[in-house]
Structures are given as structure tokens and as C-alpha cells.
Design an enzyme around this catalytic site. Structure first.
Site, PDB file in Angstrom:
ATOM      1  CG  ASP A 104      15.558  18.960  52.236  1.00 42.96           C
ATOM      2  OD1 ASP A 104      14.710  19.863  52.336  1.00 42.96           O
ATOM      3  OD2 ASP A 104      16.753  19.161  51.972  1.00 42.96           O
ATOM      4  CD  GLN A 134      10.694  12.294  47.232  1.00 40.24           C
ATOM      5  OE1 GLN A 134      10.168  11.236  47.569  1.00 40.24           O
ATOM      6  NE2 GLN A 134      11.990  12.523  47.367  1.00 40.24           N
ATOM      7  NE  ARG A 155      10.775  22.275  50.274  1.00 40.96           N
ATOM      8  CZ  ARG A 155      11.855  21.840  50.943  1.00 40.96           C
ATOM      9  NH1 ARG A 155      12.436  20.696  50.633  1.00 40.96           N
ATOM     10  NH2 ARG A 155      12.347  22.536  51.940  1.00 40.96           N
ATOM     11  CB  VAL A 157       9.700  18.554  45.076  1.00 38.51           C
ATOM     12  CG1 VAL A 157      10.033  19.697  46.017  1.00 38.51           C
ATOM     13  CG2 VAL A 157       9.933  17.202  45.746  1.00 38.51           C
ATOM     14  CE  LYS A 158       7.607  19.600  37.579  1.00 35.90           C
ATOM     15  NZ  LYS A 158       8.126  20.128  36.304  1.00 35.90           N
ATOM     16  CB  ALA A 160      15.700  15.192  43.446  1.00 34.12           C
ATOM     17  CD  GLU A 261      18.650  19.080  39.254  1.00 36.00           C
ATOM     18  OE1 GLU A 261      18.419  18.093  39.967  1.00 36.00           O
ATOM     19  OE2 GLU A 261      18.445  20.246  39.631  1.00 36.00           O
TER      20      GLU A 261
HETATM   21  P1  FAD Z   1      11.842  20.636  35.827  1.00 40.80           P
HETATM   22  O1  FAD Z   1      10.741  19.639  35.730  1.00 40.80           O
HETATM   23  O2  FAD Z   1      13.237  20.105  35.908  1.00 40.80           O
HETATM   24  O3  FAD Z   1      11.765  21.631  34.620  1.00 40.80           O
HETATM   25  C1  FAD Z   1      10.511  22.219  34.244  1.00 40.80           C
HETATM   26  C2  FAD Z   1      10.746  23.621  33.703  1.00 40.80           C
HETATM   27  O4  FAD Z   1      11.225  24.479  34.758  1.00 40.80           O
HETATM   28  C3  FAD Z   1      11.784  23.709  32.611  1.00 40.80           C
HETATM   29  O5  FAD Z   1      11.251  23.373  31.350  1.00 40.80           O
HETATM   30  C4  FAD Z   1      12.210  25.167  32.710  1.00 40.80           C
HETATM   31  O6  FAD Z   1      11.242  25.995  32.131  1.00 40.80           O
HETATM   32  C5  FAD Z   1      12.185  25.418  34.216  1.00 40.80           C
HETATM   33  N1  FAD Z   1      13.511  25.120  34.822  1.00 40.80           N
HETATM   34  C6  FAD Z   1      13.858  24.050  35.544  1.00 40.80           C
HETATM   35  N2  FAD Z   1      15.148  24.127  35.922  1.00 40.80           N
HETATM   36  C7  FAD Z   1      15.634  25.274  35.420  1.00 40.80           C
HETATM   37  C8  FAD Z   1      16.907  25.909  35.436  1.00 40.80           C
HETATM   38  N3  FAD Z   1      17.934  25.369  36.064  1.00 40.80           N
HETATM   39  N4  FAD Z   1      17.030  27.079  34.817  1.00 40.80           N
HETATM   40  C9  FAD Z   1      15.995  27.648  34.158  1.00 40.80           C
HETATM   41  N5  FAD Z   1      14.769  27.084  34.078  1.00 40.80           N
HETATM   42  C10 FAD Z   1      14.597  25.922  34.702  1.00 40.80           C
HETATM   43  N6  FAD Z   1      13.539  16.897  45.572  1.00 40.80           N
HETATM   44  C11 FAD Z   1      13.423  15.873  46.441  1.00 40.80           C
HETATM   45  O7  FAD Z   1      13.349  14.713  46.028  1.00 40.80           O
HETATM   46  N7  FAD Z   1      13.407  16.111  47.803  1.00 40.80           N
HETATM   47  C12 FAD Z   1      13.455  17.368  48.317  1.00 40.80           C
HETATM   48  O8  FAD Z   1      13.440  17.535  49.546  1.00 40.80           O
HETATM   49  C13 FAD Z   1      13.524  18.465  47.415  1.00 40.80           C
HETATM   50  N8  FAD Z   1      13.542  19.739  47.860  1.00 40.80           N
HETATM   51  C14 FAD Z   1      13.508  20.764  46.959  1.00 40.80           C
HETATM   52  C15 FAD Z   1      13.414  22.078  47.426  1.00 40.80           C
HETATM   53  C16 FAD Z   1      13.299  23.120  46.515  1.00 40.80           C
HETATM   54  C17 FAD Z   1      13.177  24.526  47.037  1.00 40.80           C
HETATM   55  C18 FAD Z   1      13.295  22.854  45.107  1.00 40.80           C
HETATM   56  C19 FAD Z   1      13.169  23.963  44.119  1.00 40.80           C
HETATM   57  C20 FAD Z   1      13.428  21.570  44.654  1.00 40.80           C
HETATM   58  C21 FAD Z   1      13.548  20.510  45.549  1.00 40.80           C
HETATM   59  N9  FAD Z   1      13.669  19.196  45.103  1.00 40.80           N
HETATM   60  C22 FAD Z   1      13.584  18.168  46.011  1.00 40.80           C
HETATM   61  C23 FAD Z   1      13.976  18.909  43.670  1.00 40.80           C
HETATM   62  C24 FAD Z   1      12.732  18.573  42.851  1.00 40.80           C
HETATM   63  O9  FAD Z   1      12.235  17.307  43.208  1.00 40.80           O
HETATM   64  C25 FAD Z   1      13.055  18.558  41.335  1.00 40.80           C
HETATM   65  O10 FAD Z   1      13.981  17.536  41.087  1.00 40.80           O
HETATM   66  C26 FAD Z   1      13.624  19.846  40.785  1.00 40.80           C
HETATM   67  O11 FAD Z   1      13.042  20.973  41.382  1.00 40.80           O
HETATM   68  C27 FAD Z   1      13.392  19.914  39.252  1.00 40.80           C
HETATM   69  O12 FAD Z   1      12.013  20.011  38.963  1.00 40.80           O
HETATM   70  P2  FAD Z   1      11.320  21.406  38.588  1.00 40.80           P
HETATM   71  O13 FAD Z   1       9.866  21.276  38.844  1.00 40.80           O
HETATM   72  O14 FAD Z   1      12.006  22.515  39.317  1.00 40.80           O
HETATM   73  O15 FAD Z   1      11.603  21.644  37.064  1.00 40.80           O
END
Ligand code: FAD
Length: 276
Positions: A104, A134, A155, A157-158, A160, A261
Site C-alpha cells: 500500500d 496515488q 495499483r 488509486v486517487k 487517501a 470519507e
Molecule cells: P470516489 O472518488 O470517492 O468516488 C467516485 C464515485 O465512486 C462516487 O461518485 C460513487 O459513484 C462511487 N463510490 C465511491 N465510494 C462509494 C461507496 N462507498 N459506495 C457507493 N459508491 C461509491 N489510497 C491510498 O492512498 N493508498 C493505498 O494504498 C490505497 N489502497 C486502496 C486499495 C483499494 C482496493 C481501494 C479501492 C482503494 C485504495 N485507496 C488507497 C483509497 C483511494 O485512494 C481512494 O481514497 C478511495 O478509493 C476513494 O476513491 P474512489 O475512486 O474509490 O471513489
């Protein structure tokens, strides 16, 4: 005991409960990315305890033949103590079994140490390691070019973590646009495979279109308890899906983060309980 409201997001407190959850996922055609909850240890003992548990977990995954891998946090393996300790503990987990190990990505102060450790071990194992990057960090475009030359998976991701504006994009629209561009670059430039770590339907659709164009191996990765219906639908549609499965006694702060979040998560958890 994990209260029902949190257990939607966490697969119990032990390796056995986590792997039982993975068995259920595997039956639905979804793989598991198992993560023992824990981070920011400032002493080697806690880092050693979690490393040992990951070693046992890797052995259990191999023995079971489960479609599962592991994901670790650098600060859980001792990065706050020293980079050497983190590297040593990561190496013990990678050596413990055949199973794939993801790293991660934590806040920006850890990026260099994390990418350096990834580079070392992914070369050593010929790509049996993956790393998260990220899109919100301005440096990530350059990091992706470095990673494209290495074996192993990435991987995307956006991001966190709340990062300072000098080094990170802080508005959501920009992060989304950068994420789309980086996904396009990754599908073009990577041989090892792309992890699409996002719940965003737009990004998942973008990945599916990029796959049609480039044929690059990819997997959609989502968290336990989030858009689970979409996970099963995608898997049924032939997309490779992995669910990130956190477990362990330190579940409270993880659950709290999910709710902070996205407040709706509390509603989803309540509805899941009410509807049985
Ligand atoms: P968002 O930008 O939050 O939302 C976009 C759209 O996705 C929303 O409008 C909705 O349609 C849908 N959505 C989002 N959340 C939900 C929900 N709870 N229920 C229903 N619909 C939803 N971050 C790190 O910094 N380091 C890491 O190592 C890391 N590992 C990750 C591993 C995995 C498998 C995942 C899924 C995420 C990880 N993240 C990590 C988190 C990531 O950086 C984001 O903060 C997080 O995934 C939110 O962004 P998003 O693209 O999922 O959706």
C-alpha cells in the site's frame, strides 16, 4: 467482537475469518487481497508481530490454494522506525510463500522508501510484488515512468491522504482528470498488469475501454463492503475483480475512516444489517 455495523467493512479479527471471507469471494469468481489492519508502529516489536502474522497468512493462503494475495502498509512493517527494518520485514513476508504481495502507499513522506523497496523486491522476484501509486500526488506521473520499466503490478488509486497543495492536486475534478490520464498511460506502458483501485463507475468503464484498445492485463480492486453488487456483476461479466479484505483487532479506526470519507457508508452498513 466487531459490532455488526463495522463488520460490513472488516472480515473478522483473525486470519481464519479473513480467509473464510476469501473462500466466499472465490466462489463468486472474485479474488481476495488480505490486509491485517495496523499502521504507524514506532517500535520494532509491533512491526515484528504483524510481520509474523503475515508470514503465517502467506503460508495459509498457499496451503489452501486460495485465489488471494496480501497487502501490507510500510509503516506497519516498521518504516517509522527505519527504512532497513521495513525492507527486512517486507522481505520476510515475500519469502514466506508463493502468494503475490502488494505494498500500500501511505502519505508522501513514505513514497521514495516505498518505491525503492518495491523496485528491489519486484526485480528479485521477477514481478511477484505490486505497489500502489496515488493520482493526487504531482510526482506520480514521473513515478509511473520509472515503474513502467520494472516487472510487477501497479495499483492506481486517487489517494487517501490529505497532502499539501504544493505537492498534490487537492480538488476532486483535477484528481479525477489526472486519474483518467494515468490509467491511459498505464494501459499503454505496463506489461505487468494494472490494478484499478477505485469504486468510481466512470473509472471502471474507462479501464474497460482501455482494455479493449490495448489488451493489457488489469484487475478492478474494491474494498470489502463497498459496491459489492458491482464487484459480483463485473466478475460475472468476465472482468478480473479483487476485493481488498481488511481484518484484525484494530478495526475501529479503519471503520471510522470509511464513515468519515463517505457518510453514506454508515447508511449502507445500517441497511445491510436491517435487510439481513
Ligand atoms: P470516489 O472518488 O470517492 O468516488 C467516485 C464515485 O465512486 C462516487 O461518485 C460513487 O459513484 C462511487 N463510490 C465511491 N465510494 C462509494 C461507496 N462507498 N459506495 C457507493 N459508491 C461509491 N489510497 C491510498 O492512498 N493508498 C493505498 O494504498 C490505497 N489502497 C486502496 C486499495 C483499494 C482496493 C481501494 C479501492 C482503494 C485504495 N485507496 C488507497 C483509497 C483511494 O485512494 C481512494 O481514497 C478511495 O478509493 C476513494 O476513491 P474512489 O475512486 O474509490 O471513489
Amino acid at each position: 467482537m466487531i459490532p455488526p455495523i463495522a463488520s460490513n467493512f472488516v472480515a473478522g479479527e483473525t486470519p481464519s475469518t479473513a480467509l473464510a471471507h476469501v473462500d466466499d469471494l472465490n466462489q463468486q469468481g472474485i479474488g481476495g487481497i488480505v490486509n491485517l489492519l495496523g499502521e504507524h508502529y514506532d517500535n520494532p516489536t509491533e512491526a515484528d508481530e504483524d510481520t509474523l502474522e503475515y508470514v503465517r497468512l502467506a503460508e495459509m493462503i498457499d496451503a489452501r490454494g486460495a485465489d488471494a494475495c496480501i497487502s501490507v502498509k510500510p509503516s506497519q512493517l516498521g518504516l517509522d522506525v527505519s527504512e532497513e527494518l521495513f525492507r527486512e520485514n517486507l522481505g520476510r513476508i515475500i519469502d514466506a510463500g508463493e502468494c503475490f504481495v502488494w505494498i500500500d502507499m501511505e502519505d508522501h513522506t513514505t513514497t521514495d522508501a516505498t518505491l525503492d523497496a518495491f523496485e528491489h523486491y519486484t526485480r528479485e522476484t521477477d514481478g511477484n510484488v505490486g505497489v500502489c501509486v496515488q493520482a493526487n500526488l504531482k510526482r506520480t506521473g514521473e513515478d509511473l515512468q520509472r515503474l513502467a520499466a520494472l516487472p510487477g503490478k501497479v495499483r492506481l488509486v486517487k489517494g487517501a491522504y490529505n497532502e499539501p497543495a504544493e505537492i498534490a492536486y487537492t480538488d476532486k475534478q483535477t484528481v479525477n482528470a489526472v486519474y483518467r490520464d494515468m490509467l491511459a498511460y498505464a494501459f499503454e506502458a505496463f506489461d505487468g498488469g494494472v490494478g484499478v483501485g477505485s469504486h468510481d463507475p466512470e473509472m471502471v468503464q474507462h479501464a474497460r475501454e482501455l482494455y479493449e484498445q490495448h489488451g493489457t492485463d488489469y484487475e478492478v480492486q474494491m474494498l470489502t463492503g463497498v459496491r459489492e453488487r458491482a464487484q459480483t456483476d463485473l466478475a460475472a461479466d468476465g472482468v478480473t475483480v479483487y476485493q481488498y479484505v481488511p481484518y484484525g483487532s484494530k478495526w475501529f479506526s479503519y471503520f471510522y475512516r470509511r464513515v468519515r470519507e463517505r457518510k453514506e457508508n454508515l447508511g449502507f452498513a445500517v441497511r445491510a444489517i436491517v435487510s439481513g
